[in-house]
Design a protein around this motif. Structure first.
Motif, PDB file in Angstrom:
ATOM      1  N   THR A   1      -3.446   1.487  15.336  1.00  0.00           N
ATOM      2  CA  THR A   1      -4.846   1.068  15.412  1.00  0.00           C
ATOM      3  C   THR A   1      -5.481   1.103  14.029  1.00  0.00           C
ATOM      4  N   GLU A   2      -6.700   0.607  13.926  1.00  0.00           N
ATOM      5  CA  GLU A   2      -7.430   0.617  12.662  1.00  0.00           C
ATOM      6  C   GLU A   2      -7.745   2.030  12.193  1.00  0.00           C
TER       7      GLU A   2
ATOM      8  N   ARG B   1      -3.845  -0.078   9.641  1.00  0.00           N
ATOM      9  CA  ARG B   1      -4.693  -0.918   8.787  1.00  0.00           C
ATOM     10  C   ARG B   1      -3.877  -1.750   7.800  1.00  0.00           C
ATOM     11  N   SER B   2      -2.584  -1.508   7.750  1.00  0.00           N
ATOM     12  CA  SER B   2      -1.742  -2.180   6.749  1.00  0.00           C
ATOM     13  C   SER B   2      -1.078  -3.422   7.318  1.00  0.00           C
TER      14      SER B   2
ATOM     15  N   THR C   1      -5.615   4.400  11.799  1.00  0.00           N
ATOM     16  CA  THR C   1      -4.487   4.986  11.080  1.00  0.00           C
ATOM     17  C   THR C   1      -4.182   4.185   9.818  1.00  0.00           C
ATOM     18  N   GLU C   2      -3.558   4.877   8.842  1.00  0.00           N
ATOM     19  CA  GLU C   2      -3.180   4.198   7.593  1.00  0.00           C
ATOM     20  C   GLU C   2      -2.233   3.040   7.864  1.00  0.00           C
TER      21      GLU C   2
ATOM     22  N   ARG D   1       0.833  -4.411  11.082  1.00  0.00           N
ATOM     23  CA  ARG D   1       0.726  -5.668  11.850  1.00  0.00           C
ATOM     24  C   ARG D   1       2.094  -6.271  12.080  1.00  0.00           C
TER      25      ARG D   1
ATOM     26  N   THR E   1       0.843  -1.195   0.000  1.00  0.00           N
ATOM     27  CA  THR E   1       0.000   0.000   0.000  1.00  0.00           C
ATOM     28  C   THR E   1       0.879   1.245   0.000  1.00  0.00           C
TER      29      THR E   1
END
Length: 988
Positions: A907-908, A914-915, A910-911, A919, A846
């Motif tokens: 966290t979900e 979510r990537s 932030t860009e 993780r 991404t």
């Protein structure tokens, strides 16, 4: 150049040849050298004429452009680059000579660094042998520099190329140049010879370089120093004056310089003698005033007391001098005492003055009183939304406040040079013995004497042009003194002492044989001699700043006035260079009315957020406009605001189109235009494309130069870089452009250009250990490609380009140009695959993941410039790149380390969170807390629905982090995690 050499040349043989700058440009080295020149501050060659002009481009950048436009490419690009860099003294031999000129290594240091078989050949004990030549020393300097890794490490040891004797610096270069261009008949032994010979081959004569936005004169000055004829113009007469000074004072002959220096001594001595005769800067003991400190005073609406205003009462931190307020109940005012040698606690207390956070704050009889400054001024809002206040607007006859004005002015401290601490009125700074004291009654009587002289002569001085009588026209920058002080004429920005000294100085210069030099000196003096000069307690023992430390008219509650003793001939000391005998023409005309044909037009035009020179230089024009000397008398001494190209949008584009269309009309078909602009907003690209389109020009190349430096004035992520655009006349005939057809062409051009650059990078890096371009330079290839393709068109989407370019833009509109610029940037960025990542993995990441990996790669190579992060964030469509930044200082930017990410960063919401990279970072953080890699992988399997599809991608990115992370524990954890992911067996 002698006639025998000329006969070996074939005129116009290079008429249709491209310019080297269209294919090769040593961007990284130019960036470093440009920054080194910027960091020289007052030691820059042209700054001595007037530091108030902030827009000068680095001379080394101008030199590179001029040479790059004249030199032709050959079939050997690597050899072309080698010759180019030798001519700029960027090569190893040039660096060694520059280092020797700076005495970078002592004899003792070289003996420590190198193993020398025959030390007695070079040294006598720990020092050099007396009979040693520079050539002998160079042998060791070359070896010493070879032990250093980067270009920056080598170049930072030496002088700048322009500081070194050119005959010696470039002596080994000319044989190489002549061999490389032997097929053209080149036989040069100096830059003027080379320039003239290349000009004959391209144009049949010595080339002329023109600049219609000449500003501070760096472009015509450096072009002339190389050996080009030059034409310079600017709407602003102050710019023309500075350009004239660059060419005719700094570039003056030794005989002329002797006349100038003698005139400066005579004028300074005459004014100093008159001031001494008047007795206004000496006290009864023969001490001489070095500086006067004044503050505003105003009456408190609560108590009726007259309160002196200053944000700080510290006068000298090193000498621990403060001003101390003492209530005078009988007079309902404060006495101001000057106290030296105070304690640290008293010094700290004095830092909080009577102006705090926009309020007047003072204590009286144990009570604190606060009144907003806007209340004191009587600010109020008008029906149209603008503001006004109760300040009286000063009149033409005013030069000091009237007794009933809201703000009064008060002398509260004098810095004295002790008698005997000066030699002939001009002491070396080290011999000055100074002290600070509150003004005595005798000092105040001298103030009144000065005011009486000014009151008696002001009208006559104004009529004679010795003092301004010009009103301050409202504007973005000029509103400040009107709104906050009520000053309405330019002479209101100067107090009585300054008006008297300036009138005497101008009167003396008018009768000088070099009055035009005097005009430049007067302008420089004004920058240091107004009520807009702030007192800096941290500057040495304390000292005044100059007016234009930024591009504004800043008013202060307390200000400093220099004594005339500080304006000695040494204050006006000017650089000197050897200037060849070339034609120089300077005119003051709008940019769309050039008066000459030029083979090259090189300019740094105004654009978008340009400095409002048309306003702030009225500060100088007001003093210089009456009876200017030759040749300045041929210019219009007015800012001509209505004609200035400024702002942005449709009006800005129309003005620029007219200018560039006129330059194109005054250029041969094989001529070249070069545009330099400061790159802060990529939105400017669309405007520039529109301008060149409508002017009939096509972009041939684009390069990016990082010129940013850090300073107090550039906090908060302020960055600066310069984009260099090379333009040619568009080929005749019509060419239709449609998005569906142009987009593949743009992508193909991006790929072709980048592959060429990457290939040369690999070859040069293999041979010299460092590439020619970094990622930011390569990304610029994307912009160059879209510019090249689009500006070749005469119609876009069926619409004629001039109409398309100049039509108004709707808010938020994304044009086909915007779309293609973005597509080109993405195409370029997609080709810049970081080392260690496969193209397939890179294509699946991404935008935020690409950004983080790309920046880690750049940081590993030593690149830490904030504008690189801004450019790549835009190319990768990153919404808020600051969320992953660990440092956003201009030259020290970096992304966060794995260990620095907080939970909220991942966290979900932030860009990055979510990537998959987010993780992965969470997993590495767990491993840093002793969680086993097996457990982390199990979590990945549970939480990631596509784990089987992305397992190898995660392994590859983890291995990348293992190589690029600057944290050793992270590298170790990432290596373990990558191995676990890669070797995971099916069903495990």
């Amino acid at each position: 150049m002698d006639s025998q050499v000329k006969t070996t040349l074939t005129p116009l043989v290079l008429r249709g040849a491209p310019a080297l700058i269209e294919t090769v440009f040593p961007a990284q080295k130019v960036s470093f050298e440009a920054q080194a020149e910027r960091k020289a501050v007052a030691a820059q060659t042209l700054t001595c004429l007037g530091s108030y002009w902030k827009g000068r481009k680095p001379l080394i950048l101008v030199r590179t452009i001029v040479l790059g436009c004249l030199l032709p490419p050959t079939d050997d690009t690597e050899a072309d680059l080698d010759v180019f860099e030798r001519l700029l003294a960027f090569d190893d031999e040039g660096l060694a000579r520059r280092a020797l000129a700076a005495n970078a290594f002592s004899a003792a240091r070289l003996q420590e660094m190198l193993t020398i078989r025959d030390p007695e050949r070079y040294f006598s004990g720990r020092g050099w042998r007396r009979d040693l030549t520079d050539d002998d020393k160079l042998t060791l300097y070359r070896r010493a520099l070879a032990t250093l890794g980067s270009y920056e490490a080598k170049a930072s040891l030496g002088k700048r190329p322009e500081e070194v004797n050119p005959d010696w610096l470039y002596a080994p270069v000319w044989p190489v140049v002549n061999r490389h261009y032997a097929h053209l008949g080149i036989e040069a032994h100096s830059f003027p010879e080379l320039i003239e010979q290349l000009g004959i081959l391209r144009y049949g004569h010595r080339p002329r370089v023109g600049d219609t936005f000449c500003g501070g004169g760096s472009i015509p000055f450096e072009a002339a120093r190389l050996g080009c004829d030059v034409y310079a113009s600017d709407l602003n007469p102050v710019a023309c004056m500075l350009t004239w000074g660059a060419l005719n004072i700094i570039g003056a002959s030794p005989e002329r310089r002797a006349e100038i220096e003698q005139a400066q001594r005579e004028v300074a001595a005459a004014v100093d003698a008159e001031i001494t005769r008047l007795g206004i800067e000496h006290d009864e003991q023969g001490n001489r005033a070095k500086a006067y400190l004044y503050c505003l005073e105003t009456r408190c609406p609560e108590t009726g007391w007259l309160v002196p205003l200053a944000p700080s009462w510290v006068i000298s931190r090193t000498r621990r001098v403060i001003a101390r307020l003492k209530p005078d109940h009988a007079g309902k005012r404060f006495d101001i005492g000057i106290v030296s040698g105070v304690s640290e606690r008293e010094l700290k207390a004095a830092e909080r003055g009577t102006v705090q956070d926009g309020e007047m704050v003072y204590q009286l009889d144990g009570k604190t009183y606060r009144t907003p400054i806007k209340t004191l001024r009587g600010d109020y809002r008008l029906p149209d939304g603008s503001t006004a206040n109760r300040l009286r607007r000063w009149e033409k006859t005013d030069f000091k406040p009237r007794p009933d004005d809201i703000f009064q002015e008060r002398l509260y401290c004098i810095q004295w040079i002790m008698r005997g601490g000066q030699a002939e009125g001009r002491p070396p700074a080290a011999r000055q013995e100074t002290f600070f004291a509150a003004p005595t009654e005798a000092d105040l009587e001298r103030e009144r004497r000065v005011e009486a002289i000014v009151a008696e002569n002001l009208a006559r001085w104004q009529a004679d042009g010795l003092v301004p009588d010009m009103p301050i026209e409202p504007g973005d920058k000029t509103d400040e003194p009107i709104r906050t002080r009520g000053w309405t004429y330019w002479h209101h920005l100067f107090n009585a002492r300054q008006l008297l000294s300036m009138a005497l100085t101008i009167q003396e210069w008018r009768t000088s044989q070099v009055a035009n030099v005097g005009w430049i000196n007067i302008a420089k003096m004004l920058n240091f001699y107004a009520k807009l000069c702030q007192w800096l307690p941290t500057q040495g023992e304390g000292g005044p700043k100059h007016v234009f430390y930024n591009q504004a008219l800043n008013v202060f509650y307390n200000y400093a006035v220099r004594g005339f003793v500080r304006f000695t001939p040494d204050f006006f000391e000017l650089s000197r260079v050897t200037m060849p005998d070339v034609k120089r023409e300077i005119v003051s005309v709008p940019a769309n009315h050039p008066q000459q044909h030029c083979e090259f037009w090189i300019a740094d035009p105004p654009y978008a957020d340009a400095v409002n020179y048309h306003e702030i230089t009225e500060f100088f024009i007001a003093w210089l406009r009456k009876n200017p000397p030759v040749p300045f008398d041929a210019w219009v001494w007015d800012s001509r605001r209505a004609l200035a190209i400024k702002g942005s949008g449709a009006e800005f584009r129309r003005g620029m189109v007219a200018a560039y269309r006129a330059m194109a009309a005054h250029m041969p078909d094989n001529g070249v235009q070069c545009v330099m602009f400061t790159h802060q907003d990529t939105g400017v690209w669309s405007d520039l494309i529109a301008i060149f389109w409508a002017a009939g020009l096509q972009v041939a190349a684009a390069w990016y130069i990082a010129t940013e430096t850090t300073s107090e004035l550039k906090q908060g992520g302020y960055v600066q870089g310069t984009v260099i655009l090379i333009l040619r006349k568009r080929a005749p005939g019509e060419r239709q452009g449609f998005r569906q057809r142009l987009l593949p062409e743009v992508r193909q051009e991006v790929q072709r250009q980048m592959e060429t650059m990457l290939h040369l990078n690999e070859r040069v890096a293999a041979q010299h250990g460092a590439p020619v371009w970094n990622d930011a330079d390569l990304q610029m290839a994307g912009y160059a490609a879209v510019l090249k393709v689009l500006t070749a068109c005469t119609h876009i989407g069926g619409e004629e380009v001039t109409t398309f370019a100049l039509r108004p833009r709707a808010r938020g509109e994304v044009t086909v140009v915007d779309d293609m610029v973005q597509q080109a940037a993405e195409t370029a960025s997609n080709l810049l695959v970081p080392e260690g990542l496969s193209p397939d993995t890179w294509g699946r990441l991404t935008g935020i993941e690409r950004f983080y990996c790309r920046m880690l790669e750049m940081e590993a190579a030593g690149a830490r410039k904030l504008d690189n992060y801004q450019n790549f964030a835009k190319a990768f469509h990153v919404g808020d790149y600051s969320q992953v930044m660990g440092d956003m200082r201009p030259n020290q930017a970096r992304v966060k380390r794995v260990s620095e990410f907080a939970g909220r960063d991942l966290t979900e919401a932030t860009e990055l969170g979510r990537s998959r990279l987010g993780r992965l970072i969470l997993g590495l953080q767990q491993m840093l807390r002793e969680t086993e890699a097996r457990v982390v992988v199990e979590q990945f399997k549970r939480e990631m629905d596509d784990f089987l599809d992305v397992r190898l991608l995660l392994a590859e990115v983890s291995a990348f982090l293992a190589r690029k992370s600057p944290e050793q524990p992270v590298r170790e954890a990432a290596e373990v995690l990558a191995a676990r992911l890669k070797n995971l067996r099916f069903g495990e």
